[in-house]
Scaffold this active site. Structure first.
Site, PDB file in Angstrom:
ATOM      1  N   CYS A   2     -83.571  12.573  35.575  1.00 32.40           N
ATOM      2  CA  CYS A   2     -83.050  13.528  36.549  1.00 32.40           C
ATOM      3  C   CYS A   2     -83.239  14.961  36.053  1.00 32.40           C
ATOM      4  CB  CYS A   2     -81.578  13.340  36.879  1.00 32.40           C
ATOM      5  SG  CYS A   2     -81.215  11.751  37.617  1.00 32.40           S
ATOM      6  N   ARG A  27     -89.073  14.609  35.164  1.00 30.60           N
ATOM      7  CA  ARG A  27     -87.861  13.923  34.704  1.00 30.60           C
ATOM      8  C   ARG A  27     -87.419  12.811  35.647  1.00 30.60           C
ATOM      9  NH1 ARG A  27     -85.388  16.980  30.686  1.00 30.60           N
ATOM     10  NH2 ARG A  27     -83.530  15.723  30.882  1.00 30.60           N
ATOM     11  N   TRP A  75     -83.940  10.347  39.060  1.00 24.05           N
ATOM     12  CA  TRP A  75     -84.387   9.032  38.566  1.00 24.05           C
ATOM     13  C   TRP A  75     -83.194   8.116  38.785  1.00 24.05           C
ATOM     14  CZ3 TRP A  75     -83.117   5.242  35.005  1.00 24.05           C
ATOM     15  CH2 TRP A  75     -84.124   4.314  34.724  1.00 24.05           C
ATOM     16  N   ASN A 101     -76.782  14.261  36.291  1.00 21.31           N
ATOM     17  CA  ASN A 101     -77.686  13.433  35.495  1.00 21.31           C
ATOM     18  C   ASN A 101     -76.803  12.607  34.572  1.00 21.31           C
ATOM     19  OD1 ASN A 101     -79.797  12.385  33.964  1.00 21.31           O
ATOM     20  ND2 ASN A 101     -79.929  14.191  32.646  1.00 21.31           N
ATOM     21  N   GLY A 102     -77.078  11.307  34.461  1.00 17.20           N
ATOM     22  CA  GLY A 102     -76.287  10.455  33.568  1.00 17.20           C
ATOM     23  C   GLY A 102     -75.618   9.335  34.331  1.00 17.20           C
ATOM     24  N   GLU A 484     -99.637   1.326  20.533  1.00 17.97           N
ATOM     25  CA  GLU A 484     -99.609   2.565  21.312  1.00 17.97           C
ATOM     26  C   GLU A 484    -100.678   2.518  22.418  1.00 17.97           C
ATOM     27  OE1 GLU A 484     -97.663   4.872  21.759  1.00 17.97           O
ATOM     28  OE2 GLU A 484     -98.790   6.543  22.544  1.00 17.97           O
ATOM     29  N   LYS A 488     -99.735   2.822  26.415  1.00 21.50           N
ATOM     30  CA  LYS A 488    -100.332   3.828  27.309  1.00 21.50           C
ATOM     31  C   LYS A 488    -100.908   3.141  28.557  1.00 21.50           C
ATOM     32  CE  LYS A 488     -99.343   7.561  25.643  1.00 21.50           C
ATOM     33  NZ  LYS A 488     -98.189   6.921  25.143  1.00 21.50           N
ATOM     34  N   GLU A 491     -98.070   1.817  30.915  1.00 26.98           N
ATOM     35  CA  GLU A 491     -97.298   2.805  31.673  1.00 26.98           C
ATOM     36  C   GLU A 491     -98.149   3.566  32.680  1.00 26.98           C
ATOM     37  OE1 GLU A 491     -96.837   6.180  28.142  1.00 26.98           O
ATOM     38  OE2 GLU A 491     -95.246   5.972  29.598  1.00 26.98           O
ATOM     39  N   HIS A 507    -101.999 -17.259  15.215  1.00 29.91           N
ATOM     40  CA  HIS A 507    -100.666 -17.867  15.326  1.00 29.91           C
ATOM     41  C   HIS A 507    -100.205 -17.917  16.779  1.00 29.91           C
ATOM     42  CE1 HIS A 507    -100.414 -17.855  10.995  1.00 29.91           C
ATOM     43  NE2 HIS A 507    -100.894 -16.627  11.031  1.00 29.91           N
ATOM     44  N   LYS A 610     -89.685  11.161  32.106  1.00 30.08           N
ATOM     45  CA  LYS A 610     -90.121  11.672  30.801  1.00 30.08           C
ATOM     46  C   LYS A 610     -89.042  11.533  29.734  1.00 30.08           C
ATOM     47  CE  LYS A 610     -92.822  14.061  28.050  1.00 30.08           C
ATOM     48  NZ  LYS A 610     -93.868  13.252  27.438  1.00 30.08           N
TER      49      LYS A 610
END
Ligand code: M6R
Length: 615
Positions: A2, A27, A75, A101-102, A484, A488, A491, A507, A610
């Protein structure tokens, strides 16, 4: 998570707030909304979806605006991303507007109380209760800041709140607990935002808000108090980057720009940290040398990409300092009762400095008496503020949700910390440190060279856009690089992508290999520990024999891999431990191009934000 903006000044608030929201859209982009004071009342607009939808709405139904307003880009946590759940939320009389936000953890019982007192709530959000509570408190004290303090004392959870009231049209009030909020101070105007990016075009003068504080903004100034009403000490700072750095600068996406900025970001992060004699001088590491010598364990906590930087740091820290190092996902850390004491150095890595899981992990560590060193990219953010020491990365603002330049600079910072520990503990000689530092200083040019050779990687990515799965393999520091690369791709391209330690293949994961499955393999230098190299060459042969299409990342001059590589991506020769600085770059480019080819939104991938400021 947010984005929040508040403004009071002389300009039309709607313009300032919308421009701020544009900068904060990274955000969260589930919905957006604004409330501005005009004509003795509040004018609001809210729309599900991206900010663009709100802008269209405002173009069709313009709002008249005064010089005070607030805005929000969401968000979603409580309630689906609909128009009704979009912020700002109002009280029944439509006199108070609040953005948040939260998560307000006790919202259900507050909501029940409000319902008993006759309030009608229309959304499914936790936020709406705050608008109603503020209206109630304001009706007895006629002071929005005081009403905010009273309400905040009743809230549980993590929150940033920003509110306006039609009866105090020259005031914006904000509050924060465990969630980011910064103040911008201009000439006859003031701003509130989740991130300085929202107001950097107007002022570079900022104030950090502490935990459990309320701020009252007026044109003439800013007043900060605790939730208890006592005046609070404030720390002002100057933002050391400007608005142009938070713009795309001619690139189609922020991610492309940020990938291209990596050579500079790496060089900037090294700048000023090595003195004329080649020794490291990490002035911000305010943990004394004698204390560092006493440490008998390092624990790194971080999330996502920053966690991968931590995994790589472990190899360097243990190799250069011989101190045992554990790396843990911050979200798991405090729930397993980790063994911590004053001789444990905890390193918290975070680009934003606001990731809630990392923040909670570092608080837990400090409660156990451990010292915490933050590696962070955001000045004034909560994680460095609550740590014993900080080493800032100098990547500049990272706007794209997918982290790129922050990752490379986190690696540089981790190498610096590892060498510094080696220096103060005497496990590395000065000339050994200088040799690594020389290699590190070269890495900026090496990254530049990698970037200059990325066209075949882009072409390859486009040719694989129809695939459903890509696997990534690595050994030693190549393993976190593989993780990584997979993150990438997940997402950005929304593909099934997994990173494996190459040694683990037999394995289980080798069962996934089928005809033409793309497998990216990060090959360690043959000049380093050649056993690593030989082993991974065998792994490549094993998967190729089973039909995999091998995409091999190997250093220049490594000819052994040539017969087994369906696609060969060359990177400059570097010492083994530093290889992630160059090996990660093609994977960033690969994911970005593949996502673009699939028509995905590169800077704002679905469901993500983000900065993850809730647990
Ligand atoms: O701000 P932080 O570095 O604490 O963020 C941690 C993760 O949320 C972040 O790295 C995330 O994994 C990125 N989107 C990955 O590209």
């Amino acid at each position: 998570m947010c984005g929040i903006v508040g403004y009071v000044g002389a300009r039309p608030a709607l313009d300032v707030v919308l421009a701020g929201l544009k900068r904060l859209e990274y955000r969260g982009y589930d919905s957006a909304g604004v409330a501005v004071l005009a004509d003795g009342g509040l004018a609001t607009a809210r729309k599900a979806g991206k900010l663009l939808n709100l802008e269209k709405e405002l173009a069709e139904r313009p709002l008249s605006t005064g010089p005070t307003g607030i805005g929000h880009t969401r968000w979603a946590t409580h309630g689906a991303p609909t128009d009704t759940n979009a912020h700002p939320h109002l009280d029944n009389a439509g006199r108070v507007a609040v953005v948040h936000n939260g998560i307000i953890e006790n919202f259900a019982c507050l909501r029940a109380e409000l319902a008993e007192r006759g309030h009608e709530l229309s959304s499914e959000t936790d936020t709406e209760v705050v608008a109603h509570l503020l209206a109630e408190e304001f009706s007895s004290c006629a002071d929005l800041a005081e009403a905010m303090r009273l309400v905040c004392r009743r809230l549980e959870g993590a929150f940033t709140l920003v509110a306006v009231h039609a009866d105090e049209p020259d005031v914006v009030v904000g509050a924060r607990r465990n969630s980011p909020l910064v103040v911008g101070v201009g000439d006859g105007e003031a701003f509130l935002a989740s991130d300085v990016a929202a107001f950097i075009a107007h002022t570079r003068s900022a104030i950090e808000l502490g935990q459990d504080q309320v701020v009252e903004l007026r044109r003439g100034g800013v007043l900060v108090t605790g939730f208890d009403g006592r005046p609070a000490d404030v720390r002002s700072y100057h933002v050391d980057w400007d608005a142009s750095m938070a713009e795309k600068g001619g690139y189609d996406y922020f991610m492309l720009k940020e990938i291209a900025e990596q050579p500079k970001a790496v060089a900037d992060t090294l700048l000023g940290r090595i003195d004329a004699s080649g020794s490291l001088t990490l002035d911000e590491v305010r943990i004394g040398a004698s204390e560092l010598r006493e440490m008998d364990k390092v624990v790194i906590v971080a999330c996502g990409t920053a966690f991968h930087a931590g995994l790589i740091a472990k190899y360097a820290i243990e190799h250069w300092t011989r101190i045992p190092c554990e790396v843990e996902l911050a979200s798991e850390f405090r729930y397993r009762d980790p063994i911590l004491d004053p001789r444990t150095l905890v390193i918290a890595i975070s680009q934003s400095g606001e990731t809630m899981d990392t923040l909670m992990a570092l608080r837990h560590a400090r409660e156990q008496g451990s010292k915490v060193l933050a590696i962070c990219n955001t000045n004034g953010s909560t994680i460095p503020r609550e740590s014993d020491a900080v080493l800032y990365t100098h990547a500049g603002p990272e706007v794209a949700v997918a982290s790129t330049k922050a990752f490379l600079t986190q690696l540089v910072a981790c190498y610096l910390v590892a060498l510094y520990l080696g220096q103060v503990r005497g496990t590395k000689w000065g000339d050994e440190i200088q040799a690594v530092v020389r290699e590190l200083s070269r890495s900026s040019q090496d990254v530049e060279r990698v970037l200059d050779t990325m066209e075949p990687v882009r072409a390859l990515a486009r040719s694989l856009a129809h695939k459903g799965t890509v696997l990534f393999l690595g050994r030693h520091v190549g393993y976190p690089v593989a993780l990584e690369g997979a993150l990438k791709l997940k997402e950005l391209a929304y593909m099934h992508a997994e990173g494996f330690a190459a040694g683990e293949l037999k394995h289980g994961p080798i069962a996934l290999i089928e005809e033409d499955l793309p497998v990216v393999v990060v090959v360690p230098s043959p000049r380093g520990r050649s056993v690593l190299h030989d082993k991974i060459v065998s792994n490549i042969q094993e998967i190729r024999a089973r039909g995999a299409r091998t995409i091999v990342i190997a250093e220049e001059g490594d000819e052994t891999v040539v017969p087994y590589a369906d696609h060969l991506i060359r990177i400059p020769a570097t010492p083994t431990l530093l290889q992630p600085l160059v090996a990660t770059v093609p994977l960033q480019v690969f994911a970005c191009e593949l996502a673009t080819a699939r028509g995905n939104e590169v800077d704002q991938p679905r469901n993500l934000a983000k900065s993850v400021t809730v647990e």
